[in-house]
Design a protein around this motif. Structure first.
Motif, PDB file in Angstrom:
ATOM      1  N   ASN A 212      51.757  -6.764  55.595  1.00 34.57           N
ATOM      2  CA  ASN A 212      52.484  -6.806  54.326  1.00 34.57           C
ATOM      3  C   ASN A 212      51.746  -7.591  53.255  1.00 34.57           C
ATOM      4  N   GLN A 213      50.995  -8.613  53.646  1.00 29.11           N
ATOM      5  CA  GLN A 213      50.187  -9.315  52.648  1.00 29.11           C
ATOM      6  C   GLN A 213      49.117  -8.389  52.088  1.00 29.11           C
TER       7      GLN A 213
ATOM      8  N   ALA B 125      50.954  -6.067  49.707  1.00 29.25           N
ATOM      9  CA  ALA B 125      51.532  -6.682  48.508  1.00 29.25           C
ATOM     10  C   ALA B 125      50.574  -6.563  47.328  1.00 29.25           C
TER      11      ALA B 125
ATOM     12  N   THR C  92      54.705 -15.907  45.929  1.00 29.53           N
ATOM     13  CA  THR C  92      54.349 -14.492  45.816  1.00 29.53           C
ATOM     14  C   THR C  92      53.225 -14.249  44.810  1.00 29.53           C
TER      15      THR C  92
ATOM     16  N   MET D 290      58.438  -2.913  52.034  1.00 26.77           N
ATOM     17  CA  MET D 290      58.260  -3.429  50.687  1.00 26.77           C
ATOM     18  C   MET D 290      58.049  -2.245  49.745  1.00 26.77           C
TER      19      MET D 290
ATOM     20  N   LEU E  30      60.189  -7.902  47.780  1.00 22.89           N
ATOM     21  CA  LEU E  30      59.887  -8.403  49.116  1.00 22.89           C
ATOM     22  C   LEU E  30      60.727  -9.640  49.424  1.00 22.89           C
TER      23      LEU E  30
END
Length: 622
Positions: free
Chosen positions: A55-56, A59, A343, A400, A410
């Motif tokens: 997910n990072q 993102a 974030t 996300m 998120l």
């Protein structure tokens, strides 16, 4: 009175159907014939986004382009998994090798279990590795306890990839966006029972003989790139004075213009110690850290070289000569953003990491080739438990979403590290070896390897140094350590012989010949699936006389099973019924199954010699 049925005969037909299996490559590293051997890279470049899970990585792509490549919905209650449409947004997401990586340490939870990871939202949030143990696994191929660098849990010193690269005559570079002696870069060259002994680590790394050390940790600057009173947290005054005054083999670089000159390839020295003019991080800790809802790059940037500039400068130093090199580049502050659930800075740091990958790819294509250079992109662990909106213990995992130019939708679920799998991308000489060593299977992410396999692979590519003496005879053997793909098969005892029923009256009995299921599939071939052995019968026929198959029933039993397969329940055989089944954890080895057969004779049945068949079907089963 009812007519008495004659003795009946039942023919048994066994078939084996195994569906949905993916054939994994035989490990190229184990090949003995020259034509089958993998390409051995002259250069290896390992880029690590510290703390970045799937997910990072996504993102940053969601912010940059509104696309993602790894989003899933998982319901822990039902086990339902749905993969969102994938659109690669980064150069490495089109590379030929894309697998996952586990990274647990020798302490803590010390395992990754796919059913637990996706069956309980909280499971991955505890017992995770730290960067020291993860860096050690990547840099030595051996697990150790959290907090320890380059040594076993028992305290024995481990050979590092950096040391082995030096032993075979290759150059070594370690580059990071956080202090140069932080856990991840230290894991490739240093040895210390305490990852927080920063001055001790600095001394060892400076004296290690590596050719490039670059990062933060400047004693004379703040994280706002402003001069300050000397602070010796990261490096001792003695070590700073000797590297900055020419008392070591290193050329000292700390000015932005000098970093940029290195990246441009002008006046490239043989060895460089580069200390960016920041206390800890290139950009993460700059003023505005509390602004976690603004768009990335809203806060003015420090006037220091970026990670891609450092990486290019390191490559130009390491590429002097023909010996080849090992370079590790770390986007270290992705982890810092994860700990803080910040974030905005997470996206900034991941974007900076992505730019360093792009710069490396462009350097390879201009100055080297994919035939001689291997590039690996991965992470050491996940930090912050990043997920989609609404995710949580009751709902499970949600994807996300986001629009280009806006912060993604998120949620964060931890301030620490997690055991969630992280991605591995690879391209270039020998990349297929990593693909082959991804011999385990995750229910959501698919094939994965352990972080120790990356370290082991790096050692295999580096090979061995010169003979210890002129009288020594150098030997080398390639050992096939990879389990074969394996197969799922069944066999029936006394195959081809008819099974005769015994008894009289309305109930006849027989015994099913013993059936053996052999499962030797490795994790990737099995894809997380167990197996089910089922059977159904055709109607009983004697000329034009028939008995319906619903009159035949079996009561299965397990004769023996190496891993604990379960027998099916009593059932009639007009439709497929389970004889035995095993899940992912109970599937391996040999299972022998039997069953008692009973045939109920209807009162109106005509006498005769009836024949039927039981068809057995073996198939992979989630």
């Amino acid at each position: 009175m009812p007519r008495r049925a004659h003795a009946r005969a039942c023919a048994l037909t066994a078939t084996s159907v195994v569906a949905g299996l993916v054939v994994a490559a035989v490990p190229a590293v184990a090949a003995t014939a020259a034509d089958d051997a993998p390409a051995t890279p002259k250069n290896v470049i390992l880029l690590i986004s510290d703390g970045a899970g799937y997910n990072q990585f996504d993102a940053a792509s969601l912010y940059e382009s509104g696309t993602s490549a790894h989003q899933v919905s998982v319901d822990p209650a039902t086990g339902g998994v749905a993969h969102a449409p994938a659109t690669p947004g980064q150069v490495y997401e089109t590379w030929p090798v894309q697998v996952a990586q586990s990274h647990y340490s020798a302490s803590g939870r010390a395992e990754y279990v796919t059913e637990k990871a996706w069956g309980d939202f909280g499971w991955v949030a505890s017992g995770a590795t730290d960067s020291a143990a993860a860096g050690t696994a990547l840099g030595t191929g051996v697990k150790t306890n959290n907090g320890m660098l380059g040594i076993t849990p028992g305290g024995d010193e481990l050979l590092t990839v950096g040391q082995q690269a030096q032993a075979v005559g290759k150059k070594v570079g370690l580059v990071t966006s956080v202090p140069f002696n932080h856990a991840t870069p230290a894991g490739f060259i240093a040895h210390n029972a305490d990852r927080n002994d920063y001055q001790g680590l600095a001394t060892e790394m400076i004296d290690s003989g590596v050719d490039v050390l670059m990062g933060g940790g400047h004693p004379l600057y703040t994280d706002a790139h402003q001069p300050r009173e000397a602070n010796w947290t990261w490096i001792s005054q003695h070590d700073y004075e000797r590297v900055s005054t020419g008392a070591t083999p290193y050329s000292f670089v700390d000015d932005t213009a000098d970093f940029e000159a290195l990246a441009a390839g002008t006046a490239v020295p043989d060895k460089v110690f580069g200390l960016a003019q920041v206390a800890e991080t290139l950009q993460y800790n700059r003023p505005g850290l509390a602004n976690d809802e603004v768009l990335p790059h809203t806060d003015p940037a420090n006037d220091v070289a970026d990670l891609d500039t450092l990486a290019l400068g390191a490559l130009n130093v390491l590429d002097k000569g023909d010996e080849g090199f090992f370079l590790m580049v770390e986007g270290g502050a992705v982890d810092w953003a994860g700990h803080a659930n910040q974030t905005t800075r997470l996206i900034e740091e991941q974007m900076a990491f992505n730019e360093s990958v792009e710069a490396v790819e462009a350097w390879v294509e201009k100055n080297s080739s994919w035939d001689e250079t291997l590039v690996i992109v991965t992470a050491d662990h996940e930090t912050g438990y990043l997920a989609g909106a609404g995710a949580g213990p009751e709902v499970g995992w949600t994807p996300m979403t986001g629009t280009a130019g806006q912060l993604p939708d998120l949620t964060w679920h931890s301030g620490g590290h997690t055991n969630a799998l992280v991605p591995v991308f690879a391209k270039g000489a020998g990349a297929e070896v990593l693909d082959a060593r991804a011999d385990q299977w995750d229910l959501v992410r698919g094939a994965y390897l352990d972080n120790t396999a990356i370290g082991e692979t790096l050692f295999d590519f580096l090979g061995h140094g010169e003979r210890s003496s002129a009288d020594a005879v150098a030997l080398e053997a390639t050992v096939a350590g990879q389990q074969a793909d394996g197969a799922l098969s069944l066999s029936v005892a006394h195959s081809g012989e008819r099974v005769a029923f015994a008894g009289s009256g309305a109930d006849l009995d027989a015994t099913l010949p013993l059936v053996t299921v052999a499962d030797t599939r490795n994790e990737v071939r099995a894809q997380g699936r167990g197996w089910t052995l089922a059977g159904s019968a055709s109607e009983f026929v004697a000329g034009n006389r028939t008995l319906e198959a619903k009159n035949l029933a079996w009561t299965p039993r397990i004769v023996r099973s190496e891993s604990g397969a379960a027998a099916g329940g009593r059932a009639t055989l007009e439709a497929p019924a389970t004889l035995a089944a095993a899940d992912r954890t109970s599937r391996l080895g040999s299972t022998v199954v039997g069953a008692d057969l009973d045939l109920s004779i209807p009162a109106e049945a005509a006498g005769g010699r009836y024949g039927s068949e039981i068809t057995l079907t073996l198939f992979a089963q989630d």
